[in-house]
Write a protein that holds these residues in place. Structure first.
Motif, PDB file in Angstrom:
ATOM      1  N   GLN A 124       0.831  -1.212   0.000  1.00 13.96           N
ATOM      2  CA  GLN A 124       0.000   0.000   0.000  1.00 13.96           C
ATOM      3  C   GLN A 124       0.863   1.258   0.000  1.00 13.96           C
ATOM      4  N   LEU A 127       2.261   1.774  -3.474  1.00 11.52           N
ATOM      5  CA  LEU A 127       1.187   2.227  -4.367  1.00 11.52           C
ATOM      6  C   LEU A 127       0.898   3.712  -4.149  1.00 11.52           C
ATOM      7  N   GLN A 128       0.917   4.136  -2.895  1.00 12.78           N
ATOM      8  CA  GLN A 128       0.717   5.560  -2.593  1.00 12.78           C
ATOM      9  C   GLN A 128       1.862   6.404  -3.148  1.00 12.78           C
ATOM     10  N   HIS A 129       3.087   5.910  -3.010  1.00 15.65           N
ATOM     11  CA  HIS A 129       4.238   6.627  -3.576  1.00 15.65           C
ATOM     12  C   HIS A 129       4.063   6.803  -5.092  1.00 15.65           C
ATOM     13  N   ARG A 130       3.696   5.707  -5.768  1.00 10.27           N
ATOM     14  CA  ARG A 130       3.527   5.774  -7.219  1.00 10.27           C
ATOM     15  C   ARG A 130       2.407   6.738  -7.599  1.00 10.27           C
ATOM     16  N   ASP A 131       1.292   6.699  -6.874  1.00 15.61           N
ATOM     17  CA  ASP A 131       0.188   7.616  -7.161  1.00 15.61           C
ATOM     18  C   ASP A 131       0.616   9.072  -6.991  1.00 15.61           C
ATOM     19  N   TYR A 132       1.399   9.327  -5.950  1.00 10.99           N
ATOM     20  CA  TYR A 132       1.886  10.686  -5.705  1.00 10.99           C
ATOM     21  C   TYR A 132       2.796  11.146  -6.842  1.00 10.99           C
ATOM     22  N   ASN A 134       2.802  10.028  -9.926  1.00 14.47           N
ATOM     23  CA  ASN A 134       1.972  10.216 -11.122  1.00 14.47           C
ATOM     24  C   ASN A 134       1.200  11.531 -11.069  1.00 14.47           C
ATOM     25  N   LYS A 135       0.752  11.914  -9.887  1.00 14.04           N
ATOM     26  CA  LYS A 135       0.077  13.200  -9.726  1.00 14.04           C
ATOM     27  C   LYS A 135       1.045  14.341 -10.030  1.00 14.04           C
ATOM     28  N   THR A 155       8.842   6.703 -10.991  1.00 12.85           N
ATOM     29  CA  THR A 155       7.684   5.837 -11.212  1.00 12.85           C
ATOM     30  C   THR A 155       8.146   4.415 -11.509  1.00 12.85           C
ATOM     31  N   ASP A 159       7.361   1.097  -9.369  1.00 12.63           N
ATOM     32  CA  ASP A 159       6.809  -0.128  -9.959  1.00 12.63           C
ATOM     33  C   ASP A 159       7.675  -1.337  -9.604  1.00 12.63           C
TER      34      ASP A 159
END
Length: 189
Positions: A124, A127-132, A134-135, A155, A159
């Motif tokens: 989790q 996943l939060q790091h990647r979402d950040y 990507n934002k 990114t 992954d």
């Protein structure tokens, strides 16, 4: 009398309780440090007080339902303290004592669950790091190509870490660690 456990010595009292009391030996006299030196009635009464205190404290784990959070050996010990036995076995049963071995604890379902929770939390987090990241990529201006390259690298790294922490090899890598406590896991959902 087996409830007495390890003996507090004068040295222990002086070194540790001396920080709390000016004259710790006045508070913890010979009769307290060597209860067997008391008369038999006082000694037996002291043992009964210890047993009652153990039972009262252990029963609190059942009252607030936190007994389910205890690791297997502690759970067994709390049952014994509260009710005198665990699954028909007393504290001197070899199988109860075996529960306190490292190997037994690492093989328990309780421990395996802790490792799965740790793996889920790590997944989790990545996943939060990647979402950040990507934002951050979406918020870039056209002229920020250097920053875009950097964020795309990050990114890719995220992954890779997601692939790593979701693998069976990572779960095996966690073996021997503390894992994670499910209580905090549940409150994060």
């Amino acid at each position: 009398a087996s409830r007495l456990g390890y003996r507090m010595t004068k040295r222990f009292v002086r070194n540790h309780f001396g920080k709390l009391f000016d004259t710790p030996m006045a508070v913890f006299d010979k009769a307290m440090l060597k209860p067997e030196s008391q008369d038999m009635d006082a000694f037996v009464d002291g043992i009964h007080n210890i047993c009652e205190a153990h039972q009262r404290v252990a029963l609190n784990y059942f009252t607030d339902d936190s007994i389910h959070d205890a690791c297997p050996p502690l759970k067994a010990l709390l049952h014994i303290m509260a009710y005198g036995e665990y699954e028909g076995r007393a504290v001197d049963d070899a199988s109860i004592r075996e529960m306190f071995s490292r190997e037994h604890l690492l093989q328990s379902d309780w421990y395996k669950e802790r490792l799965l929770i740790k793996q889920a939390r790590d997944t989790q987090l990545w996943l939060q790091h990647r979402d950040y990241i990507n934002k951050q990529l979406l918020d870039l201006d056209i002229d920020e190509s250097d920053r875009q390259i950097y964020l795309e690298e990050r990114t890719h790294k995220a992954d890779q870490m997601i692939d790593r922490v979701t693998s069976q090899a990572y779960l095996e890598h966690l073996h021997g660690t503390l894992g994670a406590d499910w209580i905090h896991h549940e409150s994060n959902d």
